[in-house]
Design an enzyme around this catalytic site. Structure first.
Site, short mmCIF file in Angstrom:
data_model
loop_
_atom_site.label_atom_id
_atom_site.label_comp_id
_atom_site.label_asym_id
_atom_site.label_seq_id
_atom_site.Cartn_x
_atom_site.Cartn_y
_atom_site.Cartn_z
N LYS A 178 0.88 -1.19 0.00
CA LYS A 178 0.00 0.00 0.00
C LYS A 178 0.91 1.22 0.00
CE LYS A 178 -1.76 3.13 1.87
NZ LYS A 178 -1.71 4.54 1.42
N GLU A 253 10.28 2.41 10.16
CA GLU A 253 11.27 3.45 9.85
C GLU A 253 10.53 4.77 9.88
OE1 GLU A 253 13.08 6.05 8.71
OE2 GLU A 253 13.09 5.35 6.63
#
Ligand code: NAP
Ligand code: MG
Length: 484
Positions: A178, A253
């Site tokens: 996505k 991250e």
């Protein structure tokens, strides 16, 4: 003539381009002038459900039985296809993100590098044996996680495609991706190329759409075995909660406030251009942007004056003009950066350098002048929060301990630059910085496919890139054999 793509506003599920269940599309905007360059599908929970089921079938079917050599070949073929289409991909990327064409092109080459690197690595993920009791043989085999979910941001769409999928595919996982709704047209094209080079149905599934629709459906789906997320710390917390609910691991991250430590014995001529480029690259919208410069007090005045001169020479304009930087991604991001600058002005923080707007930075584009401010108190939000724009702050320090205290003194810990000619200090400081990557007399801005990358604290956890990523996307199984 304004640039437009012919890419379909569809999802790619089980080897087919299909309309989203919503029947709706989302306009994709060029940040340089606000024109619509194409449309993507508005995917949601239903599409994600189909994609996860397709990935499961692939993983448990033919894909699960492919050899590492075959997987490596497929990845290498995709790397070559990306290089063969680099002009087209760079044009899409530059128009979708507003980044200068030169940068878009190097991003596309880096994307190819991910598939070259992990294509070569696929058959080098070895297991291990462990000495044990007499009469036993113990083996550690590394197995894929299974179905992996990937949610990525808009700042480097093409590169993120390579970074998040390269290691996952090399190790035999089946994936659902996505991307960010702000910019992902290059990913639609990259997915077409992946299909053309022969990735079997269900191995790469692409569902585009909004984060709180398609993204939330993917991260909370019970059929996912592993989640990889790059983006904001706020959404990172949501992802981590979903992973916890489903008892699956995740790699996060989440950006940074990365420092550059400039000591009095630094090679200034080397440091200055690297420090400027580490904040203006991609208009500062880089998780590893070097957004704080810590300068030893004894050279503070001269160094900062030289830095200001360089900042004043920086030029901002349309991606087509191919200058030092382009616009930021959206009106929302423009307002966010402007908000930081307004509050800095209210708080009396001096602006000491400012780049110039080129004539190509026209109406309708999201342009912001790169700005150098300082000295900034370490307690101020500009010294602590990620701006995600071309805003660089300078902070003086007294000695090595002071520099380390300031450098490690934010909630983030992603990367750092250390500028000193003193070899012992280089290593001493590098070891004491609580970050995932340290550059000595240089600055990576995240570059280097081969180099493990990731954070501490609010910058996230887990490692991507390099061989470390191959470990993340596999899990150790211990087989104990009693041969008598
Ligand atoms: P974000 O909201 O965290 O978006 C990152 C990805 O997560 C996008 O694909 C987004 O989809 C998706 N997402 C959003 N809400 C979600 C949810 N509830 N569940 C699952 N997925 C969800 O980041 P952003 O809005 O693009 O940027 C905001 C700030 O994040 C920036 O200003 C910057 O500080 C930081 N950031 C950091 C990085 C990095 O590389 N570390 C990258 C980008 C942004 P949609 O965008 O399609 O809604
Ligand atoms: Mg766009």
């Amino acid at each position: 003539m304004a640039f437009t793509t012919k890419l379909p506003p569809q999802n790619y599920i089980d080897g087919q381009w299909v309309d989203p269940a919503s029947g709706e599309a989302i306009d994709m905007i060029c940040p340089s002038d606000g024109h619509v360059i194409g449309k993507i599908a508005r995917g949601g929970a239903k599409d994600i459900g189909l994609a996860v089921a397709a990935a499961r079938r692939a993983f448990e079917g033919e894909w699960g039985r492919t050899t590492a050599t075959e997987r490596g070949r497929l990845l290498s073929r995709l790397g070559a296809a990306i290089l063969a289409h680099q002009d087209e991909l760079a044009e899409i990327e530059a128009n979708d993100t507003g980044k200068p064409l030169r940068l878009a092109r190097s991003d596309v080459v880096a994307t190819a590098r991910y598939f070259e690197y992990y294509g070569g690595a696929a058959d080098k993920v070895h297991g291990d044996t462990i000495p044990f009791v007499d009469g036993y043989q113990v083996m550690i085999v590394r197995e894929p996680r299974g179905v992996t979910g990937h949610i990525i941001p808009w700042n480097y769409p093409a590169q993120m495609f390579g970074r998040t999928l390269g290691a996952a595919l090399a190790t035999g996982n089946a994936t659902v991706l996505k991307p960010a709704e702000e910019a992902c047209m290059s990913i639609v094209r990259l997915t077409q190329l992946a299909a053309e080079v022969g990735f079997p149905p269900g191995v790469i599934n692409l569902v585009t759409g909004y984060g709180d629709e398609a993204g939330a459906a993917l991260s909370s789906h019970a059929g996912i075995d592993f989640l990889s997320f790059t983006g904001s710390p706020e959404v990172g917390v949501l992802i981590q909660k979903s992973a916890a609910e489903n008892h699956v691991p995740c790699v996060l991250e989440l950006g940074g406030k990365s420092p550059q430590l400039v000591f009095e014995d630094a090679n200034v001529e080397k440091a200055l251009p690297a420090i400027i480029s580490a904040i203006i690259q991609n208009a500062g919208q880089t998780c590893s942007a070097g957004s704080r410069v810590l300068v030893q007090r004894s050279i503070y005045e001269t160094f900062v004056a030289a830095l200001a001169t360089r900042m004043n020479a920086v030029r901002v304009g349309s991606h087509k003009a191919d200058l030092d930087l382009g616009p930021v991604i959206s009106k929302v991001q423009l307002n966010r950066v402007a908000g930081f600058l307004e509050r800095a002005q209210r708080d009396g923080i001096p602006v000491i350098g400012e780049g110039r707007l080129d004539a190509s930075a026209g109406e309708g584009g999201f342009f912001v002048k790169p700005t150098l401010l300082g000295p900034v108190p370490v307690s101020h939000e500009l010294a602590r929060e990620e701006v995600f724009g071309p805003v660089l702050v300078v902070i003086p320090f007294d000695d090595e301990n002071d520099a380390l205290r300031i450098a490690n003194g934010t909630d983030y810990g992603l990367i750092a630059g250390v500028w000193t000619e003193n070899g012992a200090r280089q290593l001493r400081v590098a070891k004491k910085l609580r970050v995932g990557q340290v550059y000595v007399n240089g600055y990576g801005a995240g570059g280097g496919i081969e180099l493990p990358f990731g954070g501490f604290k609010k910058s996230g956890h887990g490692r991507e890139k390099g061989f470390e990523a191959l470990r993340e996307y596999t899990v150790a199984k211990t087989i104990v054999l009693n041969h008598g």
